[in-house]
Design a protein around this motif. Structure first.
Motif, PDB file in Angstrom:
ATOM      1  N   ILE A 136       0.850  -1.192   0.000  1.00 48.55           N
ATOM      2  CA  ILE A 136       0.000   0.000   0.000  1.00 48.55           C
ATOM      3  C   ILE A 136       0.886   1.241   0.000  1.00 48.55           C
ATOM      4  O   ILE A 136       1.859   1.328   0.751  1.00 48.55           O
ATOM      5  CB  ILE A 136      -0.926   0.001   1.228  1.00 48.55           C
ATOM      6  CG1 ILE A 136      -1.890  -1.185   1.150  1.00 48.55           C
ATOM      7  CG2 ILE A 136      -1.699   1.314   1.325  1.00 48.55           C
ATOM      8  CD1 ILE A 136      -2.722  -1.374   2.391  1.00 48.55           C
ATOM      9  N   LYS A 137       0.532   2.191  -0.829  1.00 45.18           N
ATOM     10  CA  LYS A 137       1.277   3.443  -0.919  1.00 45.18           C
ATOM     11  C   LYS A 137       0.514   4.542  -0.191  1.00 45.18           C
ATOM     12  O   LYS A 137      -0.674   4.753  -0.442  1.00 45.18           O
ATOM     13  CB  LYS A 137       1.482   3.831  -2.386  1.00 45.18           C
ATOM     14  CG  LYS A 137       2.254   5.137  -2.564  1.00 45.18           C
ATOM     15  CD  LYS A 137       2.395   5.492  -4.038  1.00 45.18           C
ATOM     16  CE  LYS A 137       3.133   6.819  -4.207  1.00 45.18           C
ATOM     17  NZ  LYS A 137       3.260   7.192  -5.645  1.00 45.18           N
ATOM     18  N   ILE A 138       1.205   5.235   0.713  1.00 39.03           N
ATOM     19  CA  ILE A 138       0.623   6.365   1.442  1.00 39.03           C
ATOM     20  C   ILE A 138       1.249   7.642   0.909  1.00 39.03           C
ATOM     21  O   ILE A 138       2.476   7.762   0.832  1.00 39.03           O
ATOM     22  CB  ILE A 138       0.876   6.252   2.956  1.00 39.03           C
ATOM     23  CG1 ILE A 138       0.415   4.894   3.486  1.00 39.03           C
ATOM     24  CG2 ILE A 138       0.173   7.391   3.688  1.00 39.03           C
ATOM     25  CD1 ILE A 138      -1.064   4.635   3.341  1.00 39.03           C
ATOM     26  N   GLN A 196      -3.623   1.107  -3.447  1.00 38.05           N
ATOM     27  CA  GLN A 196      -3.043  -0.224  -3.656  1.00 38.05           C
ATOM     28  C   GLN A 196      -3.243  -0.579  -5.120  1.00 38.05           C
ATOM     29  O   GLN A 196      -4.378  -0.606  -5.606  1.00 38.05           O
ATOM     30  CB  GLN A 196      -3.714  -1.264  -2.757  1.00 38.05           C
ATOM     31  CG  GLN A 196      -3.065  -2.642  -2.825  1.00 38.05           C
ATOM     32  CD  GLN A 196      -3.760  -3.649  -1.938  1.00 38.05           C
ATOM     33  OE1 GLN A 196      -4.985  -3.752  -1.957  1.00 38.05           O
ATOM     34  NE2 GLN A 196      -2.990  -4.394  -1.152  1.00 38.05           N
ATOM     35  N   ALA A 197      -2.143  -0.821  -5.815  1.00 41.72           N
ATOM     36  CA  ALA A 197      -2.194  -1.087  -7.259  1.00 41.72           C
ATOM     37  C   ALA A 197      -2.959   0.026  -7.975  1.00 41.72           C
ATOM     38  O   ALA A 197      -3.832  -0.231  -8.816  1.00 41.72           O
ATOM     39  CB  ALA A 197      -2.824  -2.447  -7.531  1.00 41.72           C
ATOM     40  N   GLU A 198      -2.658   1.270  -7.586  1.00 44.60           N
ATOM     41  CA  GLU A 198      -3.246   2.476  -8.176  1.00 44.60           C
ATOM     42  C   GLU A 198      -4.724   2.666  -7.838  1.00 44.60           C
ATOM     43  O   GLU A 198      -5.364   3.579  -8.359  1.00 44.60           O
ATOM     44  CB  GLU A 198      -3.075   2.478  -9.710  1.00 44.60           C
ATOM     45  CG  GLU A 198      -1.641   2.300 -10.181  1.00 44.60           C
ATOM     46  CD  GLU A 198      -0.713   3.377  -9.638  1.00 44.60           C
ATOM     47  OE1 GLU A 198      -1.147   4.543  -9.576  1.00 44.60           O
ATOM     48  OE2 GLU A 198       0.427   3.051  -9.270  1.00 44.60           O
TER      49      GLU A 198
END
Length: 283
Positions: A136-138, A196-198
């Motif tokens: 996950i990208k924050i 998550q995954a864009e």
């Protein structure tokens, strides 16, 4: 034995105002026996959408005087006050584990309409963004995600909940005017999003309420909350200068595993109850 009271710190003092006219945020009634205050009910008045609403913030009776119906009479006094002042409803909160008080309020006609849990951070949590696949990208919130954030926030903090929280949806809207307004008023809000995954799976706003509390307003859906909450909270708390001040108010019994994975502690779970005032109160 019941007398009207206003409060300005401690001790209590009697005055001639009412919840509708008092400049104080708290007002209510006390129960006096032998010149001793042994019980009180605290009443807060607010006007929303043209309706007079009342919030019972506290019903308390000295342990030596419990079991005599004082709490019931104080609560009924607050209900009657609201009815006599054209009130639409009376709302209160009671701890989920306080069955005696729950039974009392139910017998007076209060009906549960939601349960909310307050979670608090006990220590700086670990980084949990990498525990899912894909990771996950924050990142800081993107303005184009405001419509989704607003939709999720309205689901998690509906009007009848947000009225009684230090929450204001309009503060979170992006844009130059709001940025300037927050700066002008000294409001401290920070905005984050999780993807998550864009795919957008959650957002969060960290708002400084006072010197002791920062509220984290989480926006996500039941489909994503178990992975979005740990990722968002861990990242934000690890970047915060005061992570132990962070609290989250969230629907009870939802995402419990997510909050526990962060090492967060349940401060309390409150049942929110409402009494809709009829034209004439029952005897």
């Amino acid at each position: 034995n019941i007398r009207r009271v206003g409060r300005d710190g401690d001790p209590y003092y009697l005055d001639a105002t009412s919840p509708e006219t008092s400049p104080l945020p708290f007002h209510g009634y006390i129960w006096v026996e032998n010149n001793r205050i042994v019980g009180n009910v605290t009443l807060i008045y607010m006007k929303k959408n043209g309706q007079n609403l009342y919030f019972v913030a506290n019903v308390s009776v000295d342990p030596e005087y419990r079991g005599r119906g004082i709490a019931r009479m104080l609560t009924r006094c607050a209900m009657r006050h609201a009815q006599e002042h054209n009130g639409h409803s009376v709302t209160l909160q009671v701890r989920e584990d306080n069955q005696i008080a729950i039974s009392l309020y139910e017998s007076l006609g209060f009906v549960e309409y939601t349960r909310r849990t307050n979670w608090g951070i006990q220590k700086r949590p670990p980084n949990l963004t990498h525990l899912t696949t894909p990771a996950i990208k924050i990142a800081p919130r993107q303005a184009e995600n405001w419509s989704q954030q607003r939709e999720w926030l309205n689901q998690l903090y509906p009007e009848k909940v947000s009225w009684f929280l230090p929450y204001q949806l309009s503060k979170q809207e992006p844009g130059f005017f709001n940025d300037f307004s927050r700066w002008l008023n000294g409001d401290s809000l920070h905005f984050w999003q999780a993807t998550q995954a864009e795919k957008l799976i959650g957002l969060a706003t960290l708002e400084n309420i006072n010197l002791l509390q920062d509220y984290l307003w989480i926006a996500t859906s039941p489909a994503y909350e178990e992975i979005a909450i740990p990722a968002l909270v861990s990242k934000i708390a690890r970047r915060s200068l005061h992570p132990l001040r962070i609290q989250v108010n969230y629907p009870a019994h939802r995402a419990v595993a997510a909050f526990q994975a962060l090492g967060m502690k349940e401060i309390n779970t409150l049942i929110w109850m409402e009494y809709t005032i009829p034209p004439v109160l029952p005897q």
